[in-house]
Motif scaffolding. Structure first.
Motif, mmCIF file in Angstrom:
data_model
loop_
_atom_site.group_PDB
_atom_site.id
_atom_site.type_symbol
_atom_site.label_atom_id
_atom_site.label_comp_id
_atom_site.label_asym_id
_atom_site.label_seq_id
_atom_site.Cartn_x
_atom_site.Cartn_y
_atom_site.Cartn_z
ATOM 1 N N MET A 1 0.844 -1.194 0.000
ATOM 2 C CA MET A 1 0.000 0.000 0.000
ATOM 3 C C MET A 1 0.883 1.250 0.000
ATOM 4 S SD MET A 1 -3.009 1.046 2.658
ATOM 5 C CE MET A 1 -3.731 -0.586 2.495
ATOM 6 N N THR A 2 0.607 2.162 -0.912
ATOM 7 C CA THR A 2 1.437 3.353 -1.060
ATOM 8 C C THR A 2 0.946 4.478 -0.147
ATOM 9 O OG1 THR A 2 0.068 4.305 -2.821
ATOM 10 C CG2 THR A 2 1.781 2.721 -3.485
ATOM 11 N N PRO A 3 1.827 5.465 0.128
ATOM 12 C CA PRO A 3 1.391 6.622 0.923
ATOM 13 C C PRO A 3 0.215 7.362 0.287
ATOM 14 C CG PRO A 3 3.773 6.541 0.824
ATOM 15 C CD PRO A 3 3.277 5.475 -0.103
ATOM 16 N N ASN A 4 0.197 7.413 -1.070
ATOM 17 C CA ASN A 4 -0.919 8.082 -1.748
ATOM 18 C C ASN A 4 -2.245 7.380 -1.468
ATOM 19 O OD1 ASN A 4 0.523 10.135 -2.887
ATOM 20 N ND2 ASN A 4 0.847 9.124 -4.853
ATOM 21 N N GLN A 5 -2.225 6.048 -1.463
ATOM 22 C CA GLN A 5 -3.445 5.294 -1.180
ATOM 23 C C GLN A 5 -3.925 5.546 0.252
ATOM 24 O OE1 GLN A 5 -1.892 1.425 -2.236
ATOM 25 N NE2 GLN A 5 -3.053 1.377 -4.159
ATOM 26 N N ILE A 6 -2.982 5.610 1.189
ATOM 27 C CA ILE A 6 -3.343 5.906 2.584
ATOM 28 C C ILE A 6 -3.929 7.306 2.689
ATOM 29 C CG2 ILE A 6 -2.431 6.206 4.918
ATOM 30 C CD1 ILE A 6 -0.326 4.088 4.235
ATOM 31 N N GLY A 7 -3.282 8.263 1.989
ATOM 32 C CA GLY A 7 -3.764 9.641 2.020
ATOM 33 C C GLY A 7 -5.162 9.785 1.455
ATOM 34 N N PHE A 8 -5.419 9.143 0.306
ATOM 35 C CA PHE A 8 -6.745 9.223 -0.291
ATOM 36 C C PHE A 8 -7.798 8.555 0.589
ATOM 37 C CE2 PHE A 8 -4.737 10.331 -4.385
ATOM 38 C CZ PHE A 8 -5.606 11.352 -4.778
ATOM 39 N N ALA A 9 -7.431 7.471 1.262
ATOM 40 C CA ALA A 9 -8.367 6.799 2.166
ATOM 41 C C ALA A 9 -8.785 7.740 3.292
ATOM 42 C CB ALA A 9 -7.745 5.530 2.731
ATOM 43 N N LEU A 10 -7.842 8.536 3.801
ATOM 44 C CA LEU A 10 -8.156 9.494 4.859
ATOM 45 C C LEU A 10 -8.992 10.656 4.326
ATOM 46 C CD1 LEU A 10 -4.711 9.573 6.713
ATOM 47 C CD2 LEU A 10 -6.763 8.292 7.324
ATOM 48 N N LEU A 11 -8.726 11.073 3.076
ATOM 49 C CA LEU A 11 -9.544 12.119 2.471
ATOM 50 C C LEU A 11 -10.988 11.656 2.296
ATOM 51 C CD1 LEU A 11 -7.112 13.528 -0.263
ATOM 52 C CD2 LEU A 11 -7.665 14.519 1.964
ATOM 53 N N TYR A 12 -11.172 10.379 1.983
ATOM 54 C CA TYR A 12 -12.514 9.834 1.842
ATOM 55 C C TYR A 12 -13.288 9.922 3.152
ATOM 56 C CZ TYR A 12 -12.846 7.850 -2.865
ATOM 57 O OH TYR A 12 -12.981 7.685 -4.212
ATOM 58 N N LEU A 13 -12.578 9.793 4.268
ATOM 59 C CA LEU A 13 -13.233 9.945 5.571
ATOM 60 C C LEU A 13 -13.881 11.317 5.688
ATOM 61 C CD1 LEU A 13 -10.735 8.362 8.119
ATOM 62 C CD2 LEU A 13 -13.121 7.705 7.831
ATOM 63 N N GLY A 14 -13.110 12.340 5.347
ATOM 64 C CA GLY A 14 -13.643 13.695 5.396
ATOM 65 C C GLY A 14 -14.819 13.877 4.468
ATOM 66 N N LEU A 15 -14.745 13.266 3.283
ATOM 67 C CA LEU A 15 -15.835 13.376 2.318
ATOM 68 C C LEU A 15 -17.123 12.778 2.882
ATOM 69 C CD1 LEU A 15 -16.868 14.059 -0.530
ATOM 70 C CD2 LEU A 15 -16.044 11.798 -1.273
ATOM 71 N N PHE A 16 -17.033 11.600 3.480
ATOM 72 C CA PHE A 16 -18.231 10.955 4.014
ATOM 73 C C PHE A 16 -18.756 11.686 5.252
ATOM 74 C CE2 PHE A 16 -17.144 7.396 1.268
ATOM 75 C CZ PHE A 16 -18.406 6.957 0.881
ATOM 76 N N LEU A 17 -17.878 12.315 6.039
ATOM 77 C CA LEU A 17 -18.350 13.132 7.154
ATOM 78 C C LEU A 17 -19.157 14.328 6.644
ATOM 79 C CD1 LEU A 17 -15.284 13.197 9.599
ATOM 80 C CD2 LEU A 17 -17.591 12.372 10.127
ATOM 81 N N LEU A 18 -18.663 14.955 5.574
ATOM 82 C CA LEU A 18 -19.378 16.102 5.002
ATOM 83 C C LEU A 18 -20.717 15.667 4.400
ATOM 84 C CD1 LEU A 18 -16.600 18.239 3.267
ATOM 85 C CD2 LEU A 18 -18.011 18.871 5.227
ATOM 86 N N ILE A 19 -20.714 14.542 3.698
ATOM 87 C CA ILE A 19 -21.963 14.049 3.119
ATOM 88 C C ILE A 19 -22.954 13.713 4.232
ATOM 89 C CG2 ILE A 19 -23.022 12.201 1.771
ATOM 90 C CD1 ILE A 19 -20.429 12.036 0.154
ATOM 91 N N GLY A 20 -22.441 13.114 5.309
ATOM 92 C CA GLY A 20 -23.301 12.810 6.453
ATOM 93 C C GLY A 20 -23.912 14.068 7.044
ATOM 94 N N LYS A 21 -23.110 15.131 7.137
ATOM 95 C CA LYS A 21 -23.622 16.405 7.653
ATOM 96 C C LYS A 21 -24.671 16.990 6.713
ATOM 97 C CE LYS A 21 -23.943 20.071 10.177
ATOM 98 N NZ LYS A 21 -24.696 20.007 11.448
#
Length: 467
Positions: A1-21
């Motif tokens: 797993m690359t650092p970019n994949q880890i970074g994008f996975a964390l960005l997805y967290l923020g996206l789903f939090l915003l969608i949830g809001k």
């Protein structure tokens, strides 16, 4: 797993939090249930991930297709899976940082009834959960006895505690307990809010409340989860100058130190146990309760040396809240529906027993243990014992928005004694290993004794007090 994949996975967290809001703002019934955005986002991620959407699309697109795992790739799920177990250490290390211990006489007078009530609810979950395990789940479903402790872990402890126990469950030989505990925590939050709001409506109609007389008093902004303009204030204080160190960085570093202290304590206790006794019981104990003790130690040190008061409780709570949002979303999104489906009847039985006991506690024991404002005070502990602490605070805010009753103060005092043991504390963390090591009967007897202490003290001492 690359650092970019880890970074994008964390960005997805923020996206789903915003969608949830966004969903929370747009969907009225979710506002009425006061569902956190992290819970909404977590359910959305679960539906759009490999567990639901992926299974629907896999037969059509093929196993090698991008759509076979829904909108969330395996790399995202691999990053999200351990997040809850990591973030719970931040949440618990933050519990007592920046707090001040009040006068003990006041704690006893105001918080004592609340502690007796919460203590009774918590230990009762162990008693009835273990009885269910011994009488039904072990003989008929071939489950290990420690599943009886899952009610308290999932309901009182919430997603964080359940996630923190993941490695422990694996070492105890029943990793499926993790998914069951996460499922219980999810059902606990939902049932806590739904039953809690229904109970508040009932209490208002029956004149059981002493503060609020109309549950629909909340403004549109408040229901949407937005602070009204007139009540907005700074989320935290600038206690250190940014040119020396960013205040957020400083407080995050202190929480990190608390976790490291807890880790050192755990390693030291484990080494001593193996060297002196030769057993390996402490290897089953997760880090988060020791991280809480680490936070207490750091707080005690700062109480002595922090003459400038640079440790700000509000900033600590913002970090804690962020960690809890990440924890809840990632835990719900990665729960295994296969496990819950495989153990559906035991899961439903555990859920039913937990809810019935908590409802009985609120309506039958609450008026008899809590001397004044019994509903305003009892609904907070009901929310905590069914969902999490935040659920209890949410329900108290609905029934006492201007904090006119002693509910908040008593609840806070209770937490000082309650949290180190139950609701994700030492007992919660040790319960499964203890049952595994010594069997369910000794822990059941101990739980029954603790339940009796809380119940009798509440009924015959605090219940007779008049504040």
């Amino acid at each position: 797993m690359t650092p970019n994949q880890i970074g994008f996975a964390l960005l997805y967290l923020g996206l789903f939090l915003l969608i949830g809001k966004w969903i929370r703002i747009r969907v009225k019934w979710m506002q009425n249930l006061f569902l956190p955005s992290s819970v909404i986002g977590g359910f959305l991620a679960l539906i759009l991930g490999p567990q639901v959407l992926g299974r629907i699309l896999k037969p059509v697109t093929g196993e090698e297709s991008f759509w076979s795992t829904g909108l969330l790739s395996p790399e995202i799920m691999d990053v999200w899976s351990p997040l809850a177990g990591l973030m719970i250490n931040v949440v618990f290390a933050s519990l007592f940082l920046g707090t001040v211990l009040p006068n003990l006489k006041k704690v006893w007078h105001v918080g004592g009834p609340q502690l007796a009530f919460g203590w009774t609810l918590g230990w009762g979950q162990y008693v009835f959960g273990l009885l269910l395990a011994i009488l039904v789940l072990v003989p008929f479903y071939d489950m290990p006895p420690f599943v009886g402790a899952l009610i308290e872990m999932g309901f009182e402890g919430g997603h964080g505690t359940a996630a923190g126990m993941q490695q422990t469950f694996e070492e105890l030989g029943f990793s499926e307990a993790y998914d069951l505990a996460i499922g219980l925590a999810t059902v606990g939050i939902l049932s806590g809010v739904i039953i809690g709001i229904a109970a508040i409506n009932w209490a208002i109609r029956k004149n059981k409340t002493e503060v609020v007389k109309d549950v629909n008093e909340s403004s549109a902004l408040k229901k949407a989860g937005i602070v009204e303009f007139e009540y907005r204030e700074a989320a935290a204080k600038m206690t250190v100058r940014p040119e020396s160190i960013e205040p957020l960085s400083f407080h995050f570093a202190l929480i990190g130190v608390a976790i490291l202290v807890g880790y050192g304590l755990l390693q030291g206790i484990t080494w001593l146990e193996q060297a002196i006794i030769g057993s390996e019981f402490m290897t089953y104990v997760p880090l988060f309760p020791l991280a809480m003790i680490g936070g207490i130690i750091v707080q005690l040190v700062f109480t002595k040396i922090d003459k400038a008061h640079i440790l700000d409780r509000q900033m600590v709570m913002r970090i804690q809240g962020f960690s809890l949002d990440v924890l809840i979303l990632s835990a719900i999104a990665t729960v295994s529906l296969d496990v819950i489906g495989q153990y559906l009847v035991p899961f439903l039985l555990l859920t039913l027993v937990g809810i019935i006991w908590n409802v009985f506690g609120l309506f039958v024991l609450g008026p008899r243990i809590l001397p004044t404002y019994w509903f305003e005070r009892g609904i907070g502990d009901f929310g905590q014992s069914t969902g999490i602490t935040a659920t209890g605070l949410l329900l108290m805010r609905v029934v006492d928005p201007e904090m006119k009753s002693p509910a908040y103060e008593a609840f806070g005092y209770k937490q000082l004694v309650f949290e180190p043991f139950l609701g994700g504390g030492l007992v919660t963390a040790l319960s499964a290993p203890l049952v595994f090591q010594f069997g369910p009967i000794p822990f059941l007897i101990f739980s029954a004794v603790m339940l009796a202490i809380g119940l009798l003290t509440g009924l015959f001492y605090f219940g007779k007090m008049k504040e």
